[in-house]
Design a protein around this motif. Structure first.
Motif, short mmCIF file in Angstrom:
data_model
loop_
_atom_site.label_atom_id
_atom_site.label_comp_id
_atom_site.label_asym_id
_atom_site.label_seq_id
_atom_site.Cartn_x
_atom_site.Cartn_y
_atom_site.Cartn_z
N GLY A 124 -31.68 10.40 34.28
CA GLY A 124 -32.52 11.94 32.76
C GLY A 124 -33.11 12.08 33.80
N ALA A 125 -34.20 11.59 34.49
CA ALA A 125 -35.48 12.09 35.42
C ALA A 125 -34.57 12.51 36.64
CB ALA A 125 -36.01 10.90 35.81
N ALA A 126 -33.63 11.71 36.84
CA ALA A 126 -33.00 12.79 38.31
C ALA A 126 -32.42 13.83 38.61
CB ALA A 126 -32.16 11.21 38.91
N PHE A 127 -31.56 14.25 36.98
CA PHE A 127 -30.87 15.48 37.16
C PHE A 127 -31.80 16.14 36.37
CE2 PHE A 127 -29.20 18.52 34.00
CZ PHE A 127 -28.27 18.58 34.50
N ALA A 128 -33.38 15.60 35.99
CA ALA A 128 -34.38 16.72 35.56
C ALA A 128 -35.10 17.57 37.06
CB ALA A 128 -34.71 16.43 34.76
N PHE A 129 -34.76 15.92 37.36
CA PHE A 129 -35.03 16.36 38.77
C PHE A 129 -34.51 17.33 40.28
CE2 PHE A 129 -35.63 15.76 43.90
CZ PHE A 129 -36.29 15.36 44.08
N VAL A 130 -33.55 17.44 40.23
CA VAL A 130 -33.01 18.33 40.67
C VAL A 130 -32.02 19.84 39.77
CG1 VAL A 130 -30.37 18.95 42.05
CG2 VAL A 130 -31.76 16.72 42.04
N LEU A 173 -44.40 24.99 31.94
CA LEU A 173 -43.10 24.63 30.96
C LEU A 173 -42.47 23.62 31.13
CD1 LEU A 173 -41.78 26.04 28.13
CD2 LEU A 173 -40.11 28.11 29.54
N ARG A 174 -41.79 23.65 32.17
CA ARG A 174 -41.03 23.02 32.23
C ARG A 174 -41.35 21.32 32.45
NH1 ARG A 174 -35.20 24.26 32.12
NH2 ARG A 174 -35.05 22.45 33.09
N GLY A 175 -41.88 21.78 33.65
CA GLY A 175 -42.36 20.30 34.09
C GLY A 175 -43.67 19.70 33.80
N LEU A 176 -44.40 20.52 32.32
CA LEU A 176 -45.68 19.60 31.99
C LEU A 176 -45.72 19.51 30.75
CD1 LEU A 176 -48.66 21.18 33.53
CD2 LEU A 176 -47.29 19.00 34.18
N ILE A 177 -44.64 20.20 29.81
CA ILE A 177 -44.42 20.88 28.04
C ILE A 177 -43.49 20.18 27.87
CG2 ILE A 177 -44.61 22.16 26.80
CD1 ILE A 177 -46.07 24.36 27.79
N THR A 178 -42.52 19.94 28.72
CA THR A 178 -40.58 20.10 28.20
C THR A 178 -40.74 18.78 28.64
OG1 THR A 178 -40.41 21.35 29.26
CG2 THR A 178 -40.61 21.74 26.87
N PHE A 179 -41.20 18.30 29.41
CA PHE A 179 -40.81 17.31 30.64
C PHE A 179 -39.86 15.90 30.12
CE2 PHE A 179 -44.55 14.54 29.17
CZ PHE A 179 -44.15 13.45 29.28
N PHE A 180 -40.16 15.75 29.05
CA PHE A 180 -39.21 14.03 28.59
C PHE A 180 -38.15 14.66 28.11
CE2 PHE A 180 -41.96 17.15 25.41
CZ PHE A 180 -40.78 17.02 24.43
N GLY A 181 -37.55 15.94 28.34
CA GLY A 181 -36.30 16.30 27.64
C GLY A 181 -34.89 15.19 28.62
N HIS A 182 -34.42 15.89 29.67
CA HIS A 182 -33.54 14.84 29.96
C HIS A 182 -33.79 13.06 29.12
CE1 HIS A 182 -31.08 18.66 31.30
NE2 HIS A 182 -31.85 19.00 31.70
N PRO A 183 -34.29 12.58 30.14
CA PRO A 183 -35.13 11.15 30.12
C PRO A 183 -34.96 10.43 28.25
CG PRO A 183 -36.10 12.68 31.57
CD PRO A 183 -35.76 13.40 30.72
N LEU A 184 -34.86 11.37 27.96
CA LEU A 184 -34.99 11.35 26.74
C LEU A 184 -33.64 11.32 25.52
CD1 LEU A 184 -36.26 10.76 23.66
CD2 LEU A 184 -36.66 13.07 23.42
N TYR A 222 -43.19 20.67 43.66
CA TYR A 222 -43.82 20.92 42.57
C TYR A 222 -42.38 19.42 41.58
CZ TYR A 222 -46.58 24.80 42.69
OH TYR A 222 -48.05 25.02 43.26
N ALA A 223 -41.05 20.29 42.12
CA ALA A 223 -40.18 19.10 40.89
C ALA A 223 -40.16 17.94 40.88
CB ALA A 223 -38.64 19.06 41.22
N ALA A 224 -41.21 17.80 42.19
CA ALA A 224 -41.20 15.92 41.94
C ALA A 224 -42.64 15.16 41.41
CB ALA A 224 -41.83 15.62 44.03
N ILE A 225 -43.34 16.09 41.47
CA ILE A 225 -44.80 16.31 40.47
C ILE A 225 -44.71 15.53 39.31
CG2 ILE A 225 -46.33 17.05 38.84
CD1 ILE A 225 -47.14 18.80 41.54
N THR A 226 -43.26 16.40 38.84
CA THR A 226 -42.73 15.03 37.26
C THR A 226 -42.01 14.31 37.00
OG1 THR A 226 -42.76 17.36 36.57
CG2 THR A 226 -41.92 15.75 35.53
#
Length: 509
Positions: A211-217, A249-260, A103-107
């Protein structure tokens, strides 16, 4: 001293003066290294020997070992159950880990591909992308987990204390710790390869990958905890459903957080590297880091202290407009970099070192992509020459911009000559200005001359004539001069009549 000895030593002094007047190869390499410019490799040196002498190779090996160590330590900390005084802290478990990772890889996968697509004019090498992604996934997550856990224990209040204490670490500690952990790799890359940071897009792409890698883990940890908690708690929703709710909530709505957040630091570093002012070089990265931490703090505050309509209001009127603004900024940077490349290549057209059509053809993404597409159907040599020429022309344009800004000294002129010579050598094989359609391979069937093997030529009339499938038998009567193997001609000569029996009559008469 005799005259003969002085005459013998005179040429030596002249040779030394000559050597002092010229610049040796080691001096050239030192001058290029001082400016961060790459030096061409010596093809006569074997590849293993070049790797052993390359400092980036040893840095990469050390960093990879560090990544593996951090990942193993984090696995031992969060996956198995931990025995502590007074009980057991449940871990993620081996059952929830692969489900949470999928599920984390989907984002993470589409987001990383978007960042790689944005780095189009002068993309980094693959190992740079891998090192950046690995740092955010392994080192940044491990360090943040240790510091955040320690800070939360220091800020907690035992007994009947402030109920908002649980959010203190997420608001006041996690933003500064996590942004520093994710951004450290950007500072390392700026030191090791500052010449490759040619625009703000480079900073956004590298920061976004970290940021995307951090959010992934981090999403793996959150999804796994939700799954394990639902599986161990009686009367709760099914484990997979609980994981899917958190994924929305985390993977679809607020996925942009850490990279942004980390992109702010990347922009600050890019501005610093392309500026000659020492004040800007110090203030810009610091401002970028503080902007990233402030956005992260505001995000955590909204998620921790607001609910319902207030949270929806902040999301719709603050978060989404900010994301749209960053996307518009990236698109504008793409057009800006195209104009910069065109303007800098025009300088070489004016002195006659490049043809007039090169600036327009090599500064448009559509033309560059079309040239690569045409070269793809002309063979691997043409494709490789096209890619190398585009990269050399782009590097030449950014090198010219650095020389105009005063970021490099006279060593840039030596690199300039190398790039111009490379462009001239690749021009004959490369596709620069594609026209018309690409040379697509023909899919039509080749017509075979003659009949298939094992069959006689078709003859008319007969099964193999017009619409027939099998060879026709040889005709008994042929016009004079026609060989037996030839087909009978059409017309009256092809009409054959059978003999008539004069005694034939209808039966019964």
């Amino acid at each position: 001293m005799s005259v003969a000895s002085s005459e013998r030593r005179a040429p030596a002094r002249g040779d030394r003066r000559t050597r002092r007047g010229r610049t040796s190869a080691p001096d050239d390499r030192r001058a290029l290294s001082r400016n961060g410019l790459p030096a061409d490799v010596d093809p006569s040196v074997p590849l293993p020997k070049r790797l052993l002498r390359n400092r980036l190779f040893w840095v990469s090996v050390a960093v990879l070992l560090g990544y593996v160590a951090c990942l193993l330590l984090l696995y031992r900390q969060v996956v198995p159950d931990q025995e502590v005084p007074g009980g057991t802290i449940p871990g993620l478990g081996t059952e929830a880990l692969p489900i949470a990772a999928r599920y984390a890889a989907i984002t993470a996968v589409p987001l990383s591909l978007v960042f790689l697509w944005a780095d189009r004019f002068r993309p980094q090498r693959i190992w740079v992308w891998l090192m950046t992604f690995g740092w955010g996934a392994c080192v940044a997550t491990f360090v943040s987990a240790q510091v955040n856990t320690w800070a939360a224990s220091q800020l907690s209040i035992a007994g009947d204390g402030d109920p908002a204490t649980g959010a203190r670490a997420a608001i006041f500690v996690a933003p500064f710790v996590e942004e520093a952990a994710k951004g450290t790799v950007l500072f390392w890359l700026a030191i090791l390869m500052r010449y490759q940071w040619v625009s703000r897009l480079s900073g956004i792409v590298l920061a976004g990958l970290s940021g995307a890698a951090f959010a992934f883990v981090e999403n793996i940890l959150y999804y796994g905890r939700a799954y394990r908690f639902a599986a161990r708690t009686f009367g709760q929703v099914p484990p997979l459903e609980a994981l899917q709710q958190l994924f929305v909530l985390r993977g679809l709505i607020t996925f942009f957080g850490h990279p942004l957040f980390t992109a702010m630091l990347g922009i600050g570093l890019a501005v610093a590297l392309r500026s000659k002012s020492k004040t800007v070089r110090v203030v810009a990265p610091l401002a970028g880091y503080l902007a990233a931490a402030f956005l992260h703090m505001a995000f955590n505050t909204t998620a921790s202290l607001t609910q319902g309509r207030s949270q929806l209001f902040v999301y719709l009127f603050v978060a989404l407009p900010l994301v749209v603004g960053v996307v518009v900024f990236v698109v504008r940077q793409l057009f800006r970099e195209g104009r910069l490349i065109r303007d800098r290549l025009v300088d070489y057209v004016r002195v006659g070192w490049l043809p007039e059509g090169d600036p327009a053809a090599l500064s448009r993404l559509r033309t560059r992509s079309k040239a690569v597409w045409h070269a793809l159907f002309l063979g691997p040599d043409r494709l490789l020459a096209t890619l190398r020429m585009q990269r050399a022309a782009t590097e030449l344009a950014y090198l010219r911009d650095s020389m105009v800004r005063g970021l490099v000294d006279e060593a840039g002129t030596r690199r300039e000559r190398v790039l111009l010579a490379r462009i001239r050598s690749l021009r004959a094989a490369a596709v620069t200005q594609p026209e018309g359609r690409a040379a697509y391979p023909s899919l039509r069937r080749r017509r075979t001359a003659g009949a298939p093997g094992g069959y006689a030529p078709a003859s008319y009339p007969g099964p193999a004539g017009l619409g027939g499938n099998y060879p026709a038998p040889a005709l008994t009567a042929r016009p004079p001069g026609v060989p037996p193997s030839a087909s009978a001609p059409l017309g009256q000569t092809a009409t054959q009549y059978s003999e008539v029996d004069p005694t034939w009559k209808p039966p019964g008469e």
